[in-house]
Write a protein that holds these residues in place. Structure first.
Motif, mmCIF file in Angstrom:
data_model
loop_
_atom_site.group_PDB
_atom_site.id
_atom_site.type_symbol
_atom_site.label_atom_id
_atom_site.label_comp_id
_atom_site.label_asym_id
_atom_site.label_seq_id
_atom_site.Cartn_x
_atom_site.Cartn_y
_atom_site.Cartn_z
ATOM 1 N N ALA A 236 0.823 -1.210 0.000
ATOM 2 C CA ALA A 236 0.000 0.000 0.000
ATOM 3 C C ALA A 236 0.860 1.264 0.000
ATOM 4 C CB ALA A 236 -0.936 0.005 1.204
ATOM 5 N N LEU A 237 2.066 1.164 0.522
ATOM 6 C CA LEU A 237 2.955 2.323 0.514
ATOM 7 C C LEU A 237 3.285 2.749 -0.915
ATOM 8 C CD1 LEU A 237 5.466 1.409 3.373
ATOM 9 C CD2 LEU A 237 3.548 2.997 3.475
ATOM 10 N N GLY A 238 3.270 1.780 -1.818
ATOM 11 C CA GLY A 238 3.539 2.098 -3.211
ATOM 12 C C GLY A 238 2.451 2.913 -3.870
ATOM 13 N N ASP A 239 1.270 2.937 -3.247
ATOM 14 C CA ASP A 239 0.156 3.710 -3.799
ATOM 15 C C ASP A 239 0.138 5.153 -3.313
ATOM 16 O OD1 ASP A 239 -0.758 1.444 -5.135
ATOM 17 O OD2 ASP A 239 -2.002 0.800 -3.444
ATOM 18 N N LEU A 240 1.051 5.509 -2.401
ATOM 19 C CA LEU A 240 1.100 6.887 -1.928
ATOM 20 C C LEU A 240 1.517 7.827 -3.057
ATOM 21 C CD1 LEU A 240 2.903 6.459 1.535
ATOM 22 C CD2 LEU A 240 0.478 6.894 1.141
ATOM 23 N N GLN A 241 1.037 9.033 -2.983
ATOM 24 C CA GLN A 241 1.427 10.015 -3.983
ATOM 25 C C GLN A 241 2.930 10.258 -3.923
ATOM 26 O OE1 GLN A 241 -0.864 13.576 -3.412
ATOM 27 N NE2 GLN A 241 -2.746 12.691 -4.253
ATOM 28 N N GLU A 242 3.487 10.669 -5.016
ATOM 29 C CA GLU A 242 4.921 10.892 -5.119
ATOM 30 C C GLU A 242 5.399 11.892 -4.050
ATOM 31 O OE1 GLU A 242 8.218 12.020 -8.557
ATOM 32 O OE2 GLU A 242 6.070 12.083 -8.988
ATOM 33 N N GLY A 243 6.381 11.484 -3.278
ATOM 34 C CA GLY A 243 6.943 12.345 -2.247
ATOM 35 C C GLY A 243 6.215 12.312 -0.919
ATOM 36 N N GLU A 244 5.049 11.623 -0.853
ATOM 37 C CA GLU A 244 4.265 11.630 0.382
ATOM 38 C C GLU A 244 4.968 10.870 1.506
ATOM 39 O OE1 GLU A 244 1.086 12.364 3.047
ATOM 40 O OE2 GLU A 244 1.856 13.357 1.255
ATOM 41 N N LEU A 245 5.604 9.753 1.174
ATOM 42 C CA LEU A 245 6.303 8.972 2.197
ATOM 43 C C LEU A 245 7.432 9.792 2.810
ATOM 44 C CD1 LEU A 245 6.638 6.255 3.638
ATOM 45 C CD2 LEU A 245 8.196 5.564 1.799
ATOM 46 N N GLU A 246 8.200 10.488 1.976
ATOM 47 C CA GLU A 246 9.290 11.315 2.460
ATOM 48 C C GLU A 246 8.758 12.454 3.339
ATOM 49 O OE1 GLU A 246 10.637 9.189 -1.144
ATOM 50 O OE2 GLU A 246 8.847 10.323 -0.607
ATOM 51 N N ARG A 247 7.656 13.048 2.906
ATOM 52 C CA ARG A 247 7.078 14.158 3.674
ATOM 53 C C ARG A 247 6.606 13.684 5.042
ATOM 54 N NH1 ARG A 247 2.833 16.166 5.677
ATOM 55 N NH2 ARG A 247 1.605 14.346 5.060
ATOM 56 N N ARG A 248 5.916 12.551 5.077
ATOM 57 C CA ARG A 248 5.411 12.011 6.345
ATOM 58 C C ARG A 248 6.552 11.692 7.300
ATOM 59 N NH1 ARG A 248 0.663 7.545 5.107
ATOM 60 N NH2 ARG A 248 -0.795 8.898 3.977
ATOM 61 N N GLN A 249 7.565 11.001 6.767
ATOM 62 C CA GLN A 249 8.672 10.603 7.637
ATOM 63 C C GLN A 249 9.428 11.818 8.153
ATOM 64 O OE1 GLN A 249 9.636 7.479 8.813
ATOM 65 N NE2 GLN A 249 10.961 8.756 10.103
ATOM 66 N N ASN A 250 9.723 12.761 7.289
ATOM 67 C CA ASN A 250 10.468 13.941 7.719
ATOM 68 C C ASN A 250 9.697 14.768 8.728
ATOM 69 O OD1 ASN A 250 12.724 13.336 6.256
ATOM 70 N ND2 ASN A 250 12.328 14.786 4.601
ATOM 71 N N TYR A 251 8.385 14.839 8.564
ATOM 72 C CA TYR A 251 7.591 15.590 9.542
ATOM 73 C C TYR A 251 7.677 14.903 10.910
ATOM 74 C CZ TYR A 251 3.828 17.895 11.998
ATOM 75 O OH TYR A 251 3.113 18.592 12.949
ATOM 76 N N ALA A 252 7.540 13.569 10.938
ATOM 77 C CA ALA A 252 7.632 12.841 12.202
ATOM 78 C C ALA A 252 9.018 13.008 12.829
ATOM 79 C CB ALA A 252 7.333 11.357 11.985
ATOM 80 N N THR A 253 10.061 12.924 12.015
ATOM 81 C CA THR A 253 11.432 13.045 12.503
ATOM 82 C C THR A 253 11.690 14.408 13.118
ATOM 83 O OG1 THR A 253 12.240 11.479 10.837
ATOM 84 C CG2 THR A 253 13.861 12.948 11.813
ATOM 85 N N VAL A 254 11.191 15.453 12.483
ATOM 86 C CA VAL A 254 11.439 16.820 12.932
ATOM 87 C C VAL A 254 10.483 17.234 14.044
ATOM 88 C CG1 VAL A 254 11.446 19.249 12.230
ATOM 89 C CG2 VAL A 254 12.401 17.507 10.717
ATOM 90 N N ALA A 255 9.198 16.936 13.880
ATOM 91 C CA ALA A 255 8.182 17.399 14.830
ATOM 92 C C ALA A 255 8.334 16.751 16.196
ATOM 93 C CB ALA A 255 6.785 17.128 14.277
ATOM 94 N N GLN A 256 8.887 15.524 16.245
ATOM 95 C CA GLN A 256 9.053 14.829 17.522
ATOM 96 C C GLN A 256 10.465 14.981 18.090
ATOM 97 O OE1 GLN A 256 5.955 11.176 17.334
ATOM 98 N NE2 GLN A 256 7.639 10.983 15.908
ATOM 99 N N ALA A 257 11.313 15.737 17.408
ATOM 100 C CA ALA A 257 12.678 15.964 17.893
ATOM 101 C C ALA A 257 12.661 16.868 19.118
ATOM 102 C CB ALA A 257 13.526 16.592 16.793
#
Length: 296
Positions: A236-257
């Motif tokens: 299902a991760l392959g069905d995400l819009q282009e760049g969405e996985l990177e955006r989600r991960q980076n937000y979690a990495t930064v917002a919870q730092a």
């Protein structure tokens, strides 16, 4: 015969190991490090992995002799990180299928350690254990009364033992090992970031054991490790819009730092400064404290 010189105990105790931080280094080995100042603004500067993600004496077992007081850092966490670095190399190379069961256990143990070795969680677990030195608290929380004269050195040893047991919990480790593992390589121009809390997990769900639970962690600026509940979840991760996985991960990495964010370049400068530490992050120490009605 020449006798080897005894090494001094480590003062810098790293809560994100250098083998992982090195992946974000530039040609000189430095990564761009972001951290909050006292005025709330976020500052950035190129730093070496050795100078990032550490706190002096954070795992010190006070009350022990000098040669034993740093055993958590010099023996326990060093062993975890050394073994995890070998597993990390296979993951980065996309050779997840070649990992032995032992290497998978090493990697699982490392991921579990991140939940408990950050400065905030170490402080929280210590506070919980300290609270149990109050007979009234220990009686209400665990049904046992701790003596008033409980030695401080023994209390600190219990704090370190609580961290070890939390990391090495066999039930939690087995659940993690039973998940579907994969490494995804990003083809986006946007790269992954690293921080003192690089894990992304399902919101408002147990971080392990739920049909929709997952754990992701960047293992390089271009690669993301994923432990998923099923193969269908990975697909299902392959069905995400282009760049969405990177955006989600980076937000979690930064917002919870809380302590730092690391990047391979300054292209995410505005994003990092805007979102640094803006979200509440999971804390098992806080969960234990709430269950025992202890303030941390």
């Amino acid at each position: 015969m020449t006798q080897s010189t005894k090494q001094n105990p480590s003062r810098r105790h790293h809560f994100i190991p250098q083998f992982l931080l090195r992946e974000w280094g530039d040609g000189a080995g430095d990564l761009v490090c972001y951290w909050p100042r006292g005025d709330g603004k976020v500052r950035s500067k190129p730093l070496s992995p050795k100078s990032v993600a550490y706190k002096d004496w954070i795992y010190e077992t006070t009350g022990f002799s000098a040669e034993h007081a740093q055993q958590m850092e010099d023996i326990y966490f060093k062993l975890i990180d050394d073994r995890a670095s070998n597993a990390h190399r296979l993951l980065v190379d996309g050779r997840t299928g070649e990992m032995s069961h032992e290497m998978m256990c090493d990697w699982a143990r490392f991921i579990m350690s991140i939940w408990f070795r950050t400065p905030g969680d170490v402080k929280g677990l210590k506070t919980v254990i300290n609270a149990l030195s109050d007979p009234a608290v220990s009686e209400a929380a665990i049904g046992l009364t701790v003596p008033d004269d409980f030695p401080e050195a023994a209390l600190n040893q219990l704090q370190m033992e609580a961290i070890r047991r939390a990391i090495d919990d066999p039930e939690r480790g087995q659940v993690f090992l039973s998940m579907e593992w994969a490494t995804i390589t990003s083809t986006e121009t946007r790269s992954f970031l690293i921080s003192d809390w690089p894990l992304d997990t399902a919101k408002d769900l147990p971080f392990l054991g739920h049909p929709k639970s997952y754990i992701t962690i960047p293992i390089s600026p271009r690669q993301l490790f994923i432990a998923a509940p099923s193969r269908a979840f990975l697909l299902a991760l392959g069905d995400l819009q282009e760049g969405e996985l990177e955006r989600r991960q980076n937000y979690a990495t930064v917002a919870q730092a809380r302590s730092f964010v690391g990047a391979s370049n300054d292209e995410e400068d505005a994003f990092i400064k805007q979102n640094f530490g803006c979200e509440k992050r999971p804390s098992i120490a806080r969960s234990i404290a709430e269950a025992w009605n202890v303030e941390i």
